[in-house]
Design a protein around this motif. Structure first.
Motif, short mmCIF file in Angstrom:
data_model
loop_
_atom_site.label_atom_id
_atom_site.label_comp_id
_atom_site.label_asym_id
_atom_site.label_seq_id
_atom_site.Cartn_x
_atom_site.Cartn_y
_atom_site.Cartn_z
N SER A 239 -4.77 8.53 -10.39
CA SER A 239 -3.30 8.16 -10.12
C SER A 239 -3.21 7.63 -8.78
N VAL A 240 -2.70 6.40 -8.63
CA VAL A 240 -2.49 5.66 -7.45
C VAL A 240 -1.15 5.79 -6.75
N GLU A 241 -1.10 6.14 -5.56
CA GLU A 241 0.32 6.26 -4.73
C GLU A 241 0.05 5.52 -3.67
N PRO A 242 0.89 4.19 -3.71
CA PRO A 242 0.63 3.44 -2.30
C PRO A 242 1.52 3.98 -1.17
N VAL A 243 1.02 3.96 0.01
CA VAL A 243 1.65 4.62 1.22
C VAL A 243 2.48 3.48 1.71
N GLY A 244 3.82 3.67 2.07
CA GLY A 244 4.69 3.16 2.70
C GLY A 244 6.00 2.65 1.94
N ASP A 245 6.76 2.06 2.47
CA ASP A 245 7.93 1.64 1.63
C ASP A 245 8.48 0.22 2.37
#
Length: 450
Positions: A220-226
């Motif tokens: 699972s890939v979870e980008p950091v930031g918004d």
């Protein structure tokens, strides 16, 4: 880099995650993609292949040494009149040949062409890295946009659900009409498909990012930031925007291709120039042919010391050695070189036209990218103000509705405008970041290079 992915996944397992999870910043994503994506790896292998081609060509300037040997067994020997036969029953031959190019203009031209081919492969690898970095950025921003949009929609759903619950309570108490309750319910129902679609778009965007990173599907890939955290980048405006396209990869590839054609033309013309090579050969031959002096003596062995020397070895050995210089002067080859040179000149003319047109296209593209950047930035500034106004309008409409002075239609309209303003604000940030990625690709800015 695979060790980095494995380490991050192991860290996720150690933290008690049910499945492997890879939390990535944008820089991490680009670094992994440049290391693991097959497109970049193939481009790097192509550079290595052309280096081997150059070394192969250079081998034509080195001395060439060959060894050969053969054995011959006579089944039927030649016979002279009178029944006298001659020739050897067994013959052994060994030959060593050496050739040294002294002047080979075609090879020299081919070496220059090979260097241009390597430069073209290097530029192709550079282009693949630039394009891949741009696509990774867009995929990363697309996930952030979808996640922030989902957050906005979920907040809107919670707000509408609160309105539905309050309206239902008022309806049961006789303080609100059934129309108000049904209208609130319809607004909530209309929002649910959009939320579902946004969730699906997040999964698709993550799959696309994993494809670029060559990450296993089970991870699972979870980008950091918004996106909100990146608005300062938009407000800062970045570095001064230039229309210089000298580093554009497509234009550089065309320039290198033109250089390759010029070297190819020189190589073709070099086929008319004489070549010089030195050569040498050494041969050793052994056979068991009967000595003529014995034959002249009637087939007898003869007498004396001379005959004893002749019989001292069964085979008669010779070992001639020769050296020389070879000059090759092309005189006429059916005009093949002439027409081949004209073909190359024709290709050069075509490439000049293509390069001029490509330059114009690239200039238009970079101007368009700059306009998109400026437009997105102005849009974001305007949407920030609109969003603040929409929030205030909703608060007023919500207060009026709960006080009984406003209608459900006013509240729904204010809620819809508020949600749309937040979505437009996020979209404006995304548009700027996406346009920045396109601009970097067009001007040929390599990842990690300012």
């Amino acid at each position: 880099m695979k060790r980095l992915i494995s380490a991050l996944c192991i860290g996720a397992f150690a933290a008690g995650s049910a499945s492997a999870q890879l939390r990535l910043t944008l820089d991490d994503a680009i670094r992994i993609a440049l290391s693991e994506n097959p497109t970049v790896r193939v481009a790097d292998l192509e550079v290595e292949r052309y280096d081997y081609v150059r070394k192969e060509t250079r081998g034509n300037l080195l001395p060439s040494l060959s060894l050969s040997g053969d054995y011959t067994r006579a089944i039927e020997k030649s016979t002279m009149r009178g029944g006298i036969s001659f020739g050897a029953d067994n013959t052994f031959t060994g030959t060593a040949s050496l050739s040294v190019p002294l002047f080979a203009p075609t090879v020299y031209g081919t070496l220059k062409l090979n260097r241009a081919q390597i430069a073209a492969a290097v530029e192709a690898a550079r282009s693949s890295r630039i394009v891949l970095a741009s696509e990774v950025k867009k995929a990363f921003y697309n996930i952030l946009l979808a996640e922030q949009s989902l957050t906005t929609l979920e907040e809107s759903r919670a707000t509408i659900q609160r309105t539905v619950d309050d309206t239902l309570l008022k309806y049961r108490q006789g303080l609100a009409s059934e129309y108000d309750y049904l209208t609130a319910q319809v607004e909530l129902s209309n929002l649910l498909p959009t939320i579902t679609q946004t969730k699906n778009s997040i999964e698709v965007a993550k799959l696309q990012l994993k494809m670029y990173l060559s990450v296993p599907e089970e991870v699972s890939v979870e980008p950091v930031g918004d996106l909100d955290g990146m608005k300062n980048v938009v407000l800062a405006g970045g570095e001064p925007l230039s229309t210089d396209v000298s580093q554009n990869s497509d234009l550089r590839a065309l320039d290198i291709q033109a250089e390759m054609l010029r070297y190819q033309l020189k190589t073709t013309n070099a086929a008319r120039i004489p070549t010089i090579a030195a050569f040498g050969s050494a041969t050793i031959t052994g056979n068991d042919m009967v000595d003529f002096r014995k034959m002249m003596a009637g087939g007898e062995a003869g007498t004396g010391e001379a005959v004893a020397d002749l019989n001292s070895s069964k085979y008669f050995w010779t070992h001639p050695i020769s050296v020389g210089v070879q000059l090759s002067i092309p005189i006429f080859s059916g005009l093949k070189n002439t027409y081949r040179a004209r073909q190359v000149k024709n290709q050069i003319e075509q490439l000049d036209l293509q390069r001029d047109y490509a330059y114009r296209q690239t200039t238009v593209a970079v101007e368009s990218a700059i306009n998109d950047l400026l437009t997105a930035r102005e849009t974001m500034l305007a949407q920030a103000q609109t969003m603040a106004q929409a929030d205030k309008a909703y608060q007023i409409a919500d207060t009026r509705f709960r006080a009984g002075a406003g209608t459900i239609l006013e509240l729904n309209t204010a809620q819809l405008n508020r949600t749309q303003a937040h979505l437009n604000y996020s979209q404006a940030i995304y548009d700027y970041l996406s346009a920045q990625a396109d601009y970097d690709r067009i001007v040929g800015r390599e990842p990690g290079v300012n």
